[in-house]
Design a protein around this motif. Structure first.
Motif, PDB file in Angstrom:
ATOM      1  N   TYR A   1       0.863  -1.196   0.000  1.00 31.41           N
ATOM      2  CA  TYR A   1       0.000   0.000   0.000  1.00 31.41           C
ATOM      3  C   TYR A   1       0.894   1.239   0.000  1.00 31.41           C
ATOM      4  O   TYR A   1       1.775   1.372   0.855  1.00 31.41           O
ATOM      5  CB  TYR A   1      -0.918   0.013   1.219  1.00 31.41           C
ATOM      6  N   ARG A   2       0.671   2.128  -0.960  1.00 31.37           N
ATOM      7  CA  ARG A   2       1.381   3.407  -1.025  1.00 31.37           C
ATOM      8  C   ARG A   2       0.370   4.541  -1.032  1.00 31.37           C
ATOM      9  O   ARG A   2      -0.689   4.436  -1.643  1.00 31.37           O
ATOM     10  CB  ARG A   2       2.239   3.521  -2.285  1.00 31.37           C
ATOM     11  N   GLU A   3       0.768   5.623  -0.414  1.00 24.46           N
ATOM     12  CA  GLU A   3      -0.096   6.805  -0.392  1.00 24.46           C
ATOM     13  C   GLU A   3       0.760   8.059  -0.535  1.00 24.46           C
ATOM     14  O   GLU A   3       1.777   8.209   0.148  1.00 24.46           O
ATOM     15  CB  GLU A   3      -0.884   6.862   0.915  1.00 24.46           C
ATOM     16  N   GLY A   4       0.366   8.927  -1.444  1.00 26.78           N
ATOM     17  CA  GLY A   4       1.053  10.192  -1.624  1.00 26.78           C
ATOM     18  C   GLY A   4       0.064  11.338  -1.670  1.00 26.78           C
ATOM     19  O   GLY A   4      -1.041  11.191  -2.200  1.00 26.78           O
ATOM     20  N   GLU A   5       0.461  12.462  -1.110  1.00 28.84           N
ATOM     21  CA  GLU A   5      -0.396  13.645  -1.098  1.00 28.84           C
ATOM     22  C   GLU A   5       0.413  14.841  -1.565  1.00 28.84           C
ATOM     23  O   GLU A   5       1.556  15.032  -1.130  1.00 28.84           O
ATOM     24  CB  GLU A   5      -0.947  13.881   0.304  1.00 28.84           C
ATOM     25  N   ASP A   6      -0.178  15.635  -2.459  1.00 33.79           N
ATOM     26  CA  ASP A   6       0.551  16.798  -2.953  1.00 33.79           C
ATOM     27  C   ASP A   6       0.256  18.017  -2.078  1.00 33.79           C
ATOM     28  O   ASP A   6      -0.455  17.922  -1.077  1.00 33.79           O
ATOM     29  CB  ASP A   6       0.255  17.057  -4.430  1.00 33.79           C
ATOM     30  N   ASP A   7       0.826  19.163  -2.453  1.00 36.77           N
ATOM     31  CA  ASP A   7       0.736  20.337  -1.586  1.00 36.77           C
ATOM     32  C   ASP A   7      -0.185  21.410  -2.142  1.00 36.77           C
ATOM     33  O   ASP A   7      -0.130  22.563  -1.719  1.00 36.77           O
ATOM     34  CB  ASP A   7       2.132  20.929  -1.362  1.00 36.77           C
ATOM     35  N   ARG A   8      -1.034  21.046  -3.102  1.00 36.17           N
ATOM     36  CA  ARG A   8      -1.955  22.040  -3.622  1.00 36.17           C
ATOM     37  C   ARG A   8      -3.041  22.345  -2.599  1.00 36.17           C
ATOM     38  O   ARG A   8      -3.254  21.596  -1.654  1.00 36.17           O
ATOM     39  CB  ARG A   8      -2.583  21.535  -4.931  1.00 36.17           C
ATOM     40  N   ALA A   9      -3.770  23.425  -2.831  1.00 37.73           N
ATOM     41  CA  ALA A   9      -4.804  23.835  -1.879  1.00 37.73           C
ATOM     42  C   ALA A   9      -5.846  22.741  -1.693  1.00 37.73           C
ATOM     43  O   ALA A   9      -6.418  22.573  -0.606  1.00 37.73           O
ATOM     44  CB  ALA A   9      -5.467  25.123  -2.356  1.00 37.73           C
ATOM     45  N   THR A  10      -6.110  21.976  -2.740  1.00 38.19           N
ATOM     46  CA  THR A  10      -7.098  20.892  -2.660  1.00 38.19           C
ATOM     47  C   THR A  10      -6.530  19.648  -2.006  1.00 38.19           C
ATOM     48  O   THR A  10      -7.268  18.721  -1.719  1.00 38.19           O
ATOM     49  CB  THR A  10      -7.595  20.536  -4.071  1.00 38.19           C
ATOM     50  N   SER A  11      -5.234  19.612  -1.777  1.00 37.09           N
ATOM     51  CA  SER A  11      -4.566  18.464  -1.134  1.00 37.09           C
ATOM     52  C   SER A  11      -4.976  17.142  -1.779  1.00 37.09           C
ATOM     53  O   SER A  11      -5.549  16.260  -1.141  1.00 37.09           O
ATOM     54  CB  SER A  11      -4.869  18.443   0.373  1.00 37.09           C
ATOM     55  N   VAL A  12      -4.670  17.000  -3.060  1.00 30.34           N
ATOM     56  CA  VAL A  12      -5.001  15.773  -3.781  1.00 30.34           C
ATOM     57  C   VAL A  12      -4.194  14.606  -3.215  1.00 30.34           C
ATOM     58  O   VAL A  12      -2.991  14.715  -2.991  1.00 30.34           O
ATOM     59  CB  VAL A  12      -4.724  15.937  -5.285  1.00 30.34           C
ATOM     60  N   LYS A  13      -4.869  13.483  -2.980  1.00 25.59           N
ATOM     61  CA  LYS A  13      -4.222  12.294  -2.440  1.00 25.59           C
ATOM     62  C   LYS A  13      -4.332  11.155  -3.461  1.00 25.59           C
ATOM     63  O   LYS A  13      -5.358  10.988  -4.105  1.00 25.59           O
ATOM     64  CB  LYS A  13      -4.879  11.868  -1.136  1.00 25.59           C
ATOM     65  N   GLN A  14      -3.268  10.397  -3.598  1.00 25.69           N
ATOM     66  CA  GLN A  14      -3.282   9.231  -4.470  1.00 25.69           C
ATOM     67  C   GLN A  14      -2.901   8.004  -3.657  1.00 25.69           C
ATOM     68  O   GLN A  14      -1.912   8.013  -2.925  1.00 25.69           O
ATOM     69  CB  GLN A  14      -2.291   9.411  -5.629  1.00 25.69           C
ATOM     70  N   GLU A  15      -3.710   6.927  -3.790  1.00 27.96           N
ATOM     71  CA  GLU A  15      -3.459   5.676  -3.089  1.00 27.96           C
ATOM     72  C   GLU A  15      -3.245   4.560  -4.105  1.00 27.96           C
ATOM     73  O   GLU A  15      -3.957   4.483  -5.109  1.00 27.96           O
ATOM     74  CB  GLU A  15      -4.644   5.316  -2.185  1.00 27.96           C
ATOM     75  N   ARG A  16      -2.272   3.701  -3.837  1.00 28.61           N
ATOM     76  CA  ARG A  16      -2.019   2.537  -4.688  1.00 28.61           C
ATOM     77  C   ARG A  16      -1.950   1.293  -3.813  1.00 28.61           C
ATOM     78  O   ARG A  16      -1.076   1.179  -2.937  1.00 28.61           O
ATOM     79  CB  ARG A  16      -0.712   2.684  -5.472  1.00 28.61           C
ATOM     80  N   THR A  17      -2.895   0.397  -4.029  1.00 26.92           N
ATOM     81  CA  THR A  17      -2.900  -0.898  -3.341  1.00 26.92           C
ATOM     82  C   THR A  17      -2.599  -1.962  -4.373  1.00 26.92           C
ATOM     83  O   THR A  17      -3.350  -2.131  -5.340  1.00 26.92           O
ATOM     84  CB  THR A  17      -4.260  -1.170  -2.683  1.00 26.92           C
ATOM     85  N   ARG A  18      -1.485  -2.669  -4.188  1.00 28.53           N
ATOM     86  CA  ARG A  18      -1.039  -3.634  -5.186  1.00 28.53           C
ATOM     87  C   ARG A  18      -0.665  -4.957  -4.540  1.00 28.53           C
ATOM     88  O   ARG A  18      -0.127  -4.987  -3.427  1.00 28.53           O
ATOM     89  CB  ARG A  18       0.182  -3.106  -5.953  1.00 28.53           C
ATOM     90  N   THR A  19      -0.953  -6.035  -5.234  1.00 24.90           N
ATOM     91  CA  THR A  19      -0.371  -7.335  -4.911  1.00 24.90           C
ATOM     92  C   THR A  19       0.611  -7.642  -6.027  1.00 24.90           C
ATOM     93  O   THR A  19       0.295  -7.495  -7.216  1.00 24.90           O
ATOM     94  CB  THR A  19      -1.444  -8.426  -4.819  1.00 24.90           C
ATOM     95  N   ARG A  20       1.814  -8.053  -5.651  1.00 19.37           N
ATOM     96  CA  ARG A  20       2.897  -8.178  -6.623  1.00 19.37           C
ATOM     97  C   ARG A  20       3.643  -9.494  -6.426  1.00 19.37           C
ATOM     98  O   ARG A  20       3.514 -10.143  -5.382  1.00 19.37           O
ATOM     99  CB  ARG A  20       3.874  -6.996  -6.492  1.00 19.37           C
ATOM    100  N   TYR A  21       4.429  -9.847  -7.411  1.00 21.72           N
ATOM    101  CA  TYR A  21       5.270 -11.029  -7.292  1.00 21.72           C
ATOM    102  C   TYR A  21       6.584 -10.796  -8.010  1.00 21.72           C
ATOM    103  O   TYR A  21       6.694  -9.944  -8.885  1.00 21.72           O
ATOM    104  CB  TYR A  21       4.567 -12.281  -7.831  1.00 21.72           C
ATOM    105  N   LYS A  22       7.579 -11.563  -7.597  1.00 19.38           N
ATOM    106  CA  LYS A  22       8.927 -11.411  -8.158  1.00 19.38           C
ATOM    107  C   LYS A  22       9.555 -12.782  -8.287  1.00 19.38           C
ATOM    108  O   LYS A  22       9.426 -13.640  -7.410  1.00 19.38           O
ATOM    109  CB  LYS A  22       9.793 -10.542  -7.240  1.00 19.38           C
ATOM    110  N   LEU A  23      10.232 -13.000  -9.389  1.00 20.41           N
ATOM    111  CA  LEU A  23      10.988 -14.231  -9.604  1.00 20.41           C
ATOM    112  C   LEU A  23      12.402 -13.871 -10.016  1.00 20.41           C
ATOM    113  O   LEU A  23      12.606 -13.079 -10.938  1.00 20.41           O
ATOM    114  CB  LEU A  23      10.337 -15.093 -10.690  1.00 20.41           C
TER     115      LEU A  23
END
Length: 483
Positions: A93-115
């Motif tokens: 789970y990642r979450e980022g928020e910018d600094d604009r007056a509207t305080s836009v937030k972006q969330e990324r929920t991922r299931t991943r794999y690596k070989l």
């Protein structure tokens, strides 16, 4: 089958052979038969030895053949070959928020794999490492569930390492190709997934009780070098750039239960915008940002009409000093204090280049931010290990804080997880691991960070959050199976 019965079987079989064959044939057949009985578990090695008296050379030869077969012998020229790899599943789970007056937030929920899948070989004093991994980006070997339409498509294995090494002496090793980073460093400066393309030299020797190491590499950072006989340069070769690194360090005992390790590393780029027509910049996709994004564009005689590359490698000449001190207890517990410090000698020139190639509000913002050319991290760790190799029940945890100035590091190399591949960030990271089995690991990681200077963007390549981040959080839960 008990001890007496096994001995009776062995004696009967040996007697049959002695009566049925000539001397030479008898010896060979006896050896082969006893070897087969040991392999089947009818005889132990100790019980077989009296029956093979005088055949010591054959025993050694057979033992070598068995070991080569077990270690995946490739050819008679190869002394040893070994397969290795790991499979990892991750919830993130990642979450980022910018600094604009509207305080836009972006969330990324991922299931991943690596070989990761590879093989190492040795042949006398030469050795090799060939590895494949997923993920087309240099700073990530992960694939995300659903990103290829699930079962309708398959992810590709790409070359992660293709290295040839030579142990010139017992203290000097040379490596060439796509190789693992030979430096003692931290994730603040280098993402662990990144490799080096070029040459590396590794020196190890002992001075008193100290283990001294000297590492260096000459990496082809971008492009190939092409120059015509009249001195002109053609096409993409004008962006050719090499990264050179030189490191010296040592690991030594302080007491019987305490040790320390430290190094100093110097990085420089060979093409620092000194030749007209050779801008010497690394140019992946420009990181996301707003109007306050700073810019680094080399002066090549004319001012570009569009100036938007904060990822260029001009004016980077970096000194890095990683270090750690470890303390062991009478049991399995050990404690560690670790850190890293980096300083860009040319940071002020990088700051001036940003000013020279910006106007208006961007220029004002860059001036307010000033020259921030230093990065540092400091952390503590604790672990419980039963042996040098991982064992079921082992565990570890570490916590650190890092603070990265906008002009302090190459923005193309920091860790892709913390802090989202960016510079101009500060924050705290926690990582832990538990061994469910000798080869099965569970990891939990968490991090929280903020933009260090809000006047300019937190920039970097390959960002997972497509905002001009002001606040950032990351949580990961992994299970890894190694083979």
């Amino acid at each position: 089958m008990n001890f007496k019965l096994r001995n009776m079987v062995a004696a009967t079989l040996a007697g049959s052979i002695l009566m049925g064959f000539g001397t030479s044939a008898m010896a060979d057949s006896t050896f082969d038969l006893v070897q087969a009985l040991v392999a089947k578990g009818v005889l132990t090695e100790e019980e077989a030895l009296p029956l093979l008296k005088g055949r010591e050379n054959d025993i050694q030869l057979a033992d070598k053949k068995v070991k080569k077969a077990a270690n995946l012998s490739v050819s008679d020229a190869i002394d040893n070959a070994k397969l290795y790899g790991d499979i990892r599943a991750r919830a993130e789970y990642r979450e980022g928020e910018d600094d604009r007056a509207t305080s836009v937030k972006q969330e990324r929920t991922r299931t991943r794999y690596k070989l990761t899948f590879g093989a190492t070989t040795t042949s006398g004093d030469f050795y090799s490492d060939l590895a494949f991994a997923m993920g087309s980006g240099g700073r990530s070997d992960n694939a995300t569930f659903g990103s290829t339409n699930g079962a309708n498509n398959k992810d590709a294995l790409l070359v992660k390492r293709a290295m040839l090494g030579w142990n010139v002496t017992d203290w000097l090793a040379l490596e060439a190709g796509r190789i693992a980073n030979p430096l003692y460093t931290t994730s603040m400066v280098w993402d662990s997934d990144l490799t080096v393309e070029g040459l590396a030299e590794k020196v190890n020797f002992q001075v008193g009780s100290a283990d001294v190491f000297l590492n260096a590499f000459q990496a082809q950072y971008e492009g190939d070098r092409r120059q015509n006989s009249d001195g002109s340069i053609t096409g993409s070769a004008s962006t050719t750039n090499e990264l050179l690194a030189f490191q010296g360090g040592a690991k030594f005992k302080i007491t019987d239960n305490a040790s320390a390790k430290a190094a100093i590393t110097y990085y420089t780029y060979t093409n620092n915008n000194v030749e007209v027509g050779r801008p010497g910049k690394f140019t992946p996709a420009v990181g996301n940002g707003n109007a306050l994004s700073y810019v680094i564009t080399p002066a090549v005689g004319t001012t570009p009409a569009v100036v938007a590359n904060p990822l260029a490698t001009n004016d980077l000449q970096i000194i890095e000093i990683p270090a750690e001190v470890s303390f062991k207890t009478d049991g399995n517990i050990a404690y560690k204090v670790f850190g890293d410090y980096a300083y860009n000698i040319d940071g002020n020139d990088r700051y001036k280049a940003a000013l020279a190639n910006s106007t208006g509000a961007t220029n004002t913002a860059i001036r307010k931010a000033g020259n921030d050319d230093k990065a540092w991290m400091l952390g503590v760790g604790v672990d419980s290990k039963q042996d040098k190799k991982p064992k079921q029940g082992d565990w570890s945890a570490k916590l650190w804080y890092q603070n990265v100035g906008v002009y302090s590091l190459d923005p193309n190399t920091p860790d892709s997880d913390f802090m989202d591949s960016r510079v101009n960030m500060k924050g705290i990271v926690f990582k832990s691991e538990y061994n469910l089995r000798d080869n099965v690991f569970v990891n939990f990681s968490a991090g929280k960070a903020k933009r260090k200077d809000t006047n300019i963007s937190a920039v970097g390549s390959g960002n997972d959050i497509s905002l001009n981040i002001d606040d950032y959080e990351l949580y990961q839960l992994d299970m890894t199976y190694k083979f």
